[in-house]
Design a protein around this motif. Structure first.
Motif, mmCIF file in Angstrom:
data_model
loop_
_atom_site.group_PDB
_atom_site.id
_atom_site.type_symbol
_atom_site.label_atom_id
_atom_site.label_comp_id
_atom_site.label_asym_id
_atom_site.label_seq_id
_atom_site.Cartn_x
_atom_site.Cartn_y
_atom_site.Cartn_z
ATOM 1 N N GLY A 256 -12.375 -9.052 8.177
ATOM 2 C CA GLY A 256 -11.698 -10.196 7.585
ATOM 3 C C GLY A 256 -10.851 -9.822 6.387
ATOM 4 N N HIS A 257 -11.364 -8.936 5.528
ATOM 5 C CA HIS A 257 -10.593 -8.616 4.322
ATOM 6 C C HIS A 257 -9.333 -7.816 4.650
ATOM 7 C CE1 HIS A 257 -13.162 -4.899 4.507
ATOM 8 N NE2 HIS A 257 -12.083 -4.325 4.006
ATOM 9 N N GLU A 258 -9.368 -6.996 5.686
ATOM 10 C CA GLU A 258 -8.170 -6.245 6.070
ATOM 11 C C GLU A 258 -7.100 -7.165 6.658
ATOM 12 O OE1 GLU A 258 -10.244 -1.912 7.112
ATOM 13 O OE2 GLU A 258 -9.784 -3.333 8.714
ATOM 14 N N VAL A 259 -7.505 -8.099 7.495
ATOM 15 C CA VAL A 259 -6.539 -9.050 8.061
ATOM 16 C C VAL A 259 -5.930 -9.906 6.956
ATOM 17 C CG1 VAL A 259 -6.296 -11.102 9.513
ATOM 18 C CG2 VAL A 259 -7.544 -9.104 10.359
ATOM 19 N N LEU A 260 -6.740 -10.340 5.997
ATOM 20 C CA LEU A 260 -6.218 -11.115 4.879
ATOM 21 C C LEU A 260 -5.183 -10.308 4.100
ATOM 22 C CD1 LEU A 260 -6.380 -13.702 3.132
ATOM 23 C CD2 LEU A 260 -8.140 -12.539 1.782
ATOM 24 N N ALA A 261 -5.468 -9.036 3.849
ATOM 25 C CA ALA A 261 -4.539 -8.186 3.099
ATOM 26 C C ALA A 261 -3.213 -8.041 3.834
ATOM 27 C CB ALA A 261 -5.166 -6.811 2.856
ATOM 28 N N ILE A 262 -3.246 -7.814 5.139
ATOM 29 C CA ILE A 262 -2.021 -7.660 5.937
ATOM 30 C C ILE A 262 -1.204 -8.951 5.899
ATOM 31 C CG2 ILE A 262 -1.146 -7.374 8.286
ATOM 32 C CD1 ILE A 262 -3.586 -5.508 8.777
ATOM 33 N N ALA A 263 -1.868 -10.076 6.092
ATOM 34 C CA ALA A 263 -1.169 -11.361 6.098
ATOM 35 C C ALA A 263 -0.546 -11.663 4.740
ATOM 36 C CB ALA A 263 -2.138 -12.469 6.500
ATOM 37 N N VAL A 264 -1.277 -11.402 3.675
ATOM 38 C CA VAL A 264 -0.772 -11.667 2.332
ATOM 39 C C VAL A 264 0.407 -10.757 2.010
ATOM 40 C CG1 VAL A 264 -1.331 -11.418 -0.123
ATOM 41 C CG2 VAL A 264 -2.873 -12.679 1.397
ATOM 42 N N ALA A 265 0.322 -9.493 2.396
ATOM 43 C CA ALA A 265 1.424 -8.555 2.135
ATOM 44 C C ALA A 265 2.720 -9.061 2.756
ATOM 45 C CB ALA A 265 1.069 -7.179 2.676
ATOM 46 N N CYS A 266 2.640 -9.543 3.982
ATOM 47 C CA CYS A 266 3.843 -10.042 4.662
ATOM 48 C C CYS A 266 4.322 -11.354 4.053
ATOM 49 C CB CYS A 266 3.557 -10.209 6.151
ATOM 50 S SG CYS A 266 3.244 -8.655 7.010
ATOM 51 N N ALA A 267 3.398 -12.241 3.705
ATOM 52 C CA ALA A 267 3.785 -13.520 3.113
ATOM 53 C C ALA A 267 4.441 -13.325 1.752
ATOM 54 C CB ALA A 267 2.563 -14.431 2.992
ATOM 55 N N VAL A 268 3.912 -12.422 0.948
ATOM 56 C CA VAL A 268 4.504 -12.135 -0.363
ATOM 57 C C VAL A 268 5.853 -11.439 -0.197
ATOM 58 C CG1 VAL A 268 4.246 -10.772 -2.476
ATOM 59 C CG2 VAL A 268 2.293 -12.053 -1.576
ATOM 60 N N GLY A 269 5.891 -10.446 0.673
ATOM 61 C CA GLY A 269 7.117 -9.666 0.836
ATOM 62 C C GLY A 269 8.264 -10.458 1.427
ATOM 63 N N GLY A 270 7.968 -11.453 2.252
ATOM 64 C CA GLY A 270 9.024 -12.227 2.889
ATOM 65 C C GLY A 270 8.914 -13.707 2.621
ATOM 66 N N TYR A 271 8.434 -14.073 1.448
ATOM 67 C CA TYR A 271 8.207 -15.486 1.141
ATOM 68 C C TYR A 271 9.473 -16.321 1.328
ATOM 69 C CZ TYR A 271 6.756 -19.680 -1.359
ATOM 70 O OH TYR A 271 6.455 -20.974 -1.693
ATOM 71 N N ASP A 272 10.606 -15.786 0.928
ATOM 72 C CA ASP A 272 11.876 -16.511 1.060
ATOM 73 C C ASP A 272 12.541 -16.267 2.411
ATOM 74 O OD1 ASP A 272 11.671 -17.603 -1.499
ATOM 75 O OD2 ASP A 272 12.544 -15.813 -2.406
ATOM 76 N N ARG A 273 11.915 -15.472 3.240
ATOM 77 C CA ARG A 273 12.403 -15.220 4.605
ATOM 78 C C ARG A 273 11.210 -15.357 5.550
ATOM 79 N NH1 ARG A 273 14.372 -9.387 4.466
ATOM 80 N NH2 ARG A 273 14.965 -9.849 6.624
ATOM 81 N N PRO A 274 10.657 -16.557 5.658
ATOM 82 C CA PRO A 274 9.385 -16.725 6.365
ATOM 83 C C PRO A 274 9.418 -16.297 7.826
ATOM 84 C CG PRO A 274 10.394 -18.853 5.917
ATOM 85 C CD PRO A 274 11.152 -17.839 5.116
ATOM 86 N N GLY A 275 10.544 -16.478 8.508
ATOM 87 C CA GLY A 275 10.622 -16.049 9.900
ATOM 88 C C GLY A 275 10.449 -14.551 10.032
ATOM 89 N N ALA A 276 11.141 -13.800 9.180
ATOM 90 C CA ALA A 276 11.029 -12.343 9.202
ATOM 91 C C ALA A 276 9.637 -11.902 8.770
ATOM 92 C CB ALA A 276 12.090 -11.719 8.295
#
Length: 356
Positions: A256-276
């Motif tokens: 669970g903690h690894e999946v959360l980290a992956i999801a958060v990394a993408c959400a933070v990195g592309g917050y203004d480009r949610p599709g990407a």
């Protein structure tokens, strides 16, 4: 009413985007396994369409249904233990898999409207050790773990808990996870996601939402692994949308903690480009459908539905079911269960969402 309309779109976006990410991840796995031709440098082209969802979305549907039933029970009887109601909801989900041996009298009659949706019924028995706990009919808790399962099965169904009142989101997110997962890495990521989703629906920005989740994770002594993973995901995301190699540095996604980290990394990195950002969350060697589901939950809670592509929604399995449950969950948990003049719950809601 304007505020209600706004938060409703965020709740619907949270669950719909989670389903889209789930389906995109499942499709990506299928494409890879069948050696489909695609350009690894252009994930937008690779993951441009959706399709069938996995049990991540199905269990999210039953989580939302359980929360609505808990709200109905509280309104009707003045008292409710939400984890017990959620356990019953998960037993209903387990029954839709054609699974035998579920020792629960509550399955004598499968009521409510979602058990009548044919697309929710699938034969086969889940092999995940956490979900296997449902076969016993017993309910795990944070004080009485049912197993030592650290997987992401509880995390991917946790987003609806964020719709609840702020003061109990983390606690209830963890309690709902503990129904089937007894390891800290199975429990605390779910509580963190509930806090993140809830803060975003309340109007916080992503930085503040993640800060609140970190604050909750600092208290329990066994939450340190999840806290470290969350911070690692945030740090990676500050450099922009992560590459598959970047995401591999956060782990394989088995917990669970690894999946959360992956999801958060993408959400933070592309917050203004949610599709990407959503496409990036399923473009790595790990648990793609799970990461896509959680990333979608976060981005949908932040941005609502307006960024979701028509090509994603047109083919999305259970789209109307997910949207309906999201709207009803928003109504029950953020506004109130519909009632008659005398204060009793309306007959339509009692029929669709019996309070047990």
């Amino acid at each position: 009413m304007i505020e209600h309309d706004y938060t409703r779109d965020q709740v619907v976006g949270c669950l719909l985007a989670g389903a889209v990410g789930d389906a995109l991840g499942a499709r990506a796995v299928d494409d890879r396994e069948n050696h489909a031709d695609h350009d690894d440098t252009a994930p937008a082209a690779t993951f441009g369409r959706t399709g069938p969802v996995t049990d991540a979305t199905r269990m999210t549907v039953f989580t939302a249904e359980g929360l609505i039933r808990a709200a109905v029970r509280k309104r009707e009887r003045g008292i409710c233990h939400p984890p017990t109601v959620l356990h019953h909801a998960y037993l209903r989900w387990f029954a839709t898999r054609g699974s035998a041996g579920v020792a629960s009298p509550h399955l004598a009659e499968l009521d409510g409207w979602i058990v009548g949706v044919p697309e929710l019924w699938r034969t086969g028995d889940p092999d995940d050790p956490g979900l296997t706990a449902l076969r016993t009919g017993r309910m795990g808790s944070t004080d009485g773990p049912i197993n030592d399962a650290p997987g992401y099965g509880a995390l991917v169904r946790a987003a609806p808990a964020g719709i609840l009142a702020a003061r109990r989101r983390f606690e209830l997110g963890c309690e709902f996870a503990a129904i089937t997962h007894g390891h800290p890495s199975g429990i605390y990521p779910a509580g963190a996601l509930a806090v993140i989703v809830g803060a975003l629906v309340d109007g916080a920005d992503l930085t503040s939402a993640l800060d609140r989740a970190e604050g909750e994770l600092r208290e329990p002594p066994r939450a340190a692994t999840t806290l470290t993973a969350l911070r690692a995901g945030r740090s990676l995301g500050t450099a922009g949308i992560p590459t598959p190699d970047d995401l591999a540095s956060l782990g394989s996604g088995d917990t669970g903690h690894e999946v959360l980290a992956i999801a958060v990394a993408c959400a933070v990195g592309g917050y203004d480009r949610p599709g990407a950002a959503l496409r990036a969350s399923v473009d790595h060697p790990g648990a793609r459908a799970a990461a896509g589901s959680v990333c979608g939950n976060i981005l949908g809670a932040a941005h609502g539905t307006r960024w979701l592509l028509p090509t994603w929604l047109e083919e999305l399995e259970l789209r109307e079911v997910v949207a309906r449950l999201a709207e009803d969950c928003h109504r029950a948990c953020r506004i109130g269960v519909p009632t008659e003049v005398d204060g009793t719950v309306t007959a339509d809601w009692l029929r669709r969402y019996p309070g047990w």
